[in-house]
Design a protein around this motif. Sequence first.
Motif, PDB file in Angstrom:
ATOM      1  N   SER A  41     -45.021-116.316  25.212  1.00 39.64           N
ATOM      2  CA  SER A  41     -44.964-114.857  25.231  1.00 39.64           C
ATOM      3  C   SER A  41     -46.248-114.262  25.804  1.00 39.64           C
ATOM      4  CB  SER A  41     -44.715-114.332  23.816  1.00 39.64           C
ATOM      5  OG  SER A  41     -44.419-112.955  23.832  1.00 39.64           O
ATOM      6  N   SER A  94     -39.320-111.138  22.875  1.00 41.82           N
ATOM      7  CA  SER A  94     -40.622-111.696  23.248  1.00 41.82           C
ATOM      8  C   SER A  94     -40.704-112.190  24.689  1.00 41.82           C
ATOM      9  CB  SER A  94     -40.989-112.842  22.291  1.00 41.82           C
ATOM     10  OG  SER A  94     -41.216-112.341  20.987  1.00 41.82           O
ATOM     11  N   ILE A  95     -39.595-112.171  25.414  1.00 46.02           N
ATOM     12  CA  ILE A  95     -39.600-112.557  26.826  1.00 46.02           C
ATOM     13  C   ILE A  95     -39.135-111.408  27.721  1.00 46.02           C
ATOM     14  CG2 ILE A  95     -38.701-114.163  28.556  1.00 46.02           C
ATOM     15  CD1 ILE A  95     -40.589-115.453  26.539  1.00 46.02           C
ATOM     16  N   ALA A 148     -42.486-113.646  18.425  1.00 49.68           N
ATOM     17  CA  ALA A 148     -42.504-114.982  19.030  1.00 49.68           C
ATOM     18  C   ALA A 148     -42.900-116.027  17.991  1.00 49.68           C
ATOM     19  CB  ALA A 148     -43.473-115.007  20.208  1.00 49.68           C
TER      20      ALA A 148
END
Length: 223
Positions: A62, A155-156, A180
Amino acid sequence: MDFLYCKKGEGIIRLRCKFPQVNSERHSELIISNWIQLREPKNFVSAILAAIPLMILNTLLSITVLGIFSPFSLADIGINPSQTITLTIHLQDLAYLIGLVFIHEFIHLFFIPGFLMSDKTFLGITYFGGFVYSEEVISKSRYTLITLAPFILLSIILPGILGALDLLNPLAKILILLNAMSSGVDMLGLIFIMIQVPAGAYLTSNGIRTYWKRIDKSIPGSN
């Protein structure tokens, strides 16, 4: 204890304040029906300890995504090597953290088939965080999606969107990284499933235990 969280048509979301215990009678029924118990940590403490490397890996991944738009630094959490360390937590920040827990768990819940109509599916909240629990029979591919979704989305993908909009402030970065980190336990569970459960199989839960079985859905009553 569980109670209605919200309604939609005839469907409901149930909120549970305690994680369900293993039902020995259900365990016997599953074993008799040729369900196979997954080999996994026997309690939450063991799971958290085993997931620490995955928490670190998730966080680093992340941070890499954040670095494309706005690199994360220790200054974002109030740490400056040349000055006195200061860490200030406001009530508003705690509200954001609680909101993150609910959003993370609701994403899990959203991808469970028929969650609004199921009386075997719960959204839970305890002193130690949130959880989603379901005794529905779920395919391995859908189970994988359910497990990965909060980490991938929050988180992405989310840091990419916020970065493109120039909205990555320190609080947003911290929440993204906390999500994350907390997804490490999800990743641990997914690894056990990927290693032990064959493609095309189905899974179900009984308290902290998980079971799998090959099922031909074209045959009525095959589960």
